[in-house]
Design an enzyme around this catalytic site. Structure first.
Site, PDB file in Angstrom:
ATOM      1  N   SER A  62       0.800  -1.230   0.000  1.00 17.09           N
ATOM      2  CA  SER A  62       0.000   0.000   0.000  1.00 17.09           C
ATOM      3  C   SER A  62       0.826   1.270   0.000  1.00 17.09           C
ATOM      4  O   SER A  62       0.326   2.334  -0.379  1.00 17.09           O
ATOM      5  CB  SER A  62      -0.941   0.021   1.208  1.00 17.09           C
ATOM      6  N   ASP A  87      -3.495   8.317   7.443  1.00 14.05           N
ATOM      7  CA  ASP A  87      -4.366   7.451   8.229  1.00 14.05           C
ATOM      8  C   ASP A  87      -3.490   6.702   9.223  1.00 14.05           C
ATOM      9  O   ASP A  87      -2.306   6.986   9.341  1.00 14.05           O
ATOM     10  CB  ASP A  87      -5.219   6.522   7.346  1.00 14.05           C
ATOM     11  N   HIS A 143      -0.534   4.973   7.135  1.00 17.18           N
ATOM     12  CA  HIS A 143       0.129   5.509   5.936  1.00 17.18           C
ATOM     13  C   HIS A 143       0.503   6.977   6.083  1.00 17.18           C
ATOM     14  O   HIS A 143      -0.251   7.755   6.673  1.00 17.18           O
ATOM     15  CB  HIS A 143      -0.792   5.343   4.720  1.00 17.18           C
TER      16      HIS A 143
END
Length: 358
Positions: free
Chosen positions: A40, A332, A335
């Protein structure tokens, strides 16, 4: 100082921008393409089109991206491959291979095969039903064939051999797999040191497979201080919500083993030029001395309460999301913000990537 955002109003306009960039003469760029594998931290939107709950193709993700639109990047804006691509004289955003809005024309100067939630370990990709690393390689093989058909074998092979390959993966193997495993999982099969060695072996196999496909320029990314992610701090009740030092120690130890593996592969594989990009120290400086980088908040993330939310829990309906993500190290609970990505990418490009690969 906040970064000035260019007024790219729509997805079709960005697609046009990428097509124009792909058609630019290769001599203007330090490398002909940026090709991305991983999780991610570098996924540009491949998870949008697979059956998984781990997605970010909705607001407020992407609110600071071109046009203010979500793309599937786990960030408020751009991620490291985007900044690296631009720094090397290529396009300002690397598109996801599975995004139906793009074609081989768009991928000629850069493409992303990464999938949020994946890891070196196949068991990691199974946790949230995402794309395993071996499948990312299969997509790359398919891409090679499409590029050769589009550009001709000679030019395509030049791009494929001279491109810079970014590989960024490993955090999920520890946090989403090893430390979260149920009875019978990886913790019952390996000590953490043994699991580090297991992952290094898988990383070596992955790079060796890429090498066999003609890849020669590789940046392998080490782990960040994963014990300082907001989610880990939130759940560190007995540690007064400070960074989980045990996790940070594992990250440092794993990075050291990767460093030795990179040196071994450079010796063993003729023509391979591989570096280990290590953002650990710079990332930790941001967390320990945020004001030095213009940040104000490190323990919480910008999105929602910033304590535990990511993916669907970080959505537009949550009233607590911050107004200015540039003040936060994390977007978040898992991340970084675009600003953090920019600082780390610019440092790696200046100190390591451009000197090595340009």
């Amino acid at each position: 100082m906040a970064r000035m955002h260019l007024p790219f109003p729509s997805r079709p306009f960005l697609r046009l921008l990428l097509v124009v960039a792909a058609a630019a003469p290769m001599c203007e760029a330090a490398v002909p393409a940026i090709i991305v594998f991983g999780d991610s931290s570098v996924d540009a939107g491949n998870n949008n089109v697979i059956s998984t709950v781990l997605k970010s193709n909705f607001q407020p993700y992407g609110r600071d991206f071109f046009g203010g639109r979500p793309t599937g990047r786990f960030c408020n804006g751009r991620i490291p491959p985007d900044f690296i691509s631009e720094a090397f004289g290529l396009k300002p955003a690397v598109p996801a291979y599975l995004d139906p809005a793009y074609s081989i024309k768009d991928f000629a100067t850069g493409v992303c095969f990464a999938s949020a939630g994946t890891g070196y370990d196949n068991a990691t990709s199974n946790v949230l039903n995402v794309i395993p690393m071996w499948k990312e390689i299969e997509y790359y093989k398919e891409y090679q064939q499409k590029l050769q058909a589009y550009l001709g074998e000679e030019r395509a092979n030049f791009i494929l051999s001279e491109a810079l390959y970014l590989v960024c993966v490993g955090t999920n193997d520890f946090l989403e797999n090893y430390y979260s495993s149920l009875p019978g999982g990886r913790q019952s099969q390996f000590t953490v040191r043994q699991y580090e060695d297991f992952l290094v072996g898988l990383a070596t196999e992955f790079v060796t497979e890429l090498y066999s496909l003609g890849v020669r320029k590789v940046s392998l990314t080490g782990l960040i201080p994963m014990g300082c992610l907001p989610l880990e701090r939130t759940t560190n009740f007995f540690g007064h919500n400070e960074c989980v030092q045990d996790y940070n120690n594992v990250a440092m130890e794993f990075n050291g083993k990767l460093r030795k593996a990179v040196a071994r592969m450079n010796r063993r594989l003729p023509g391979l030029r591989m570096v280990l990009s290590e953002p650990y120290d710079l990332f930790l400086q941001m967390i320990k001395k945020p004001s030095s980088f213009g940040f104000e908040v490190t323990q919480r993330a910008c999105c929602a309460t910033g304590l535990y939310e990511m993916s669907y829990m970080c959505n537009q309906q949550n009233p607590f999301t911050c107004a200015d993500a540039n003040k936060y190290v994390f977007w978040d609970s898992f991340h970084p913000t675009e600003r953090t990505n920019q600082i780390i990418s610019e440092h790696l490009v200046k100190e390591l990537l451009l000197p090595t690969f340009s």
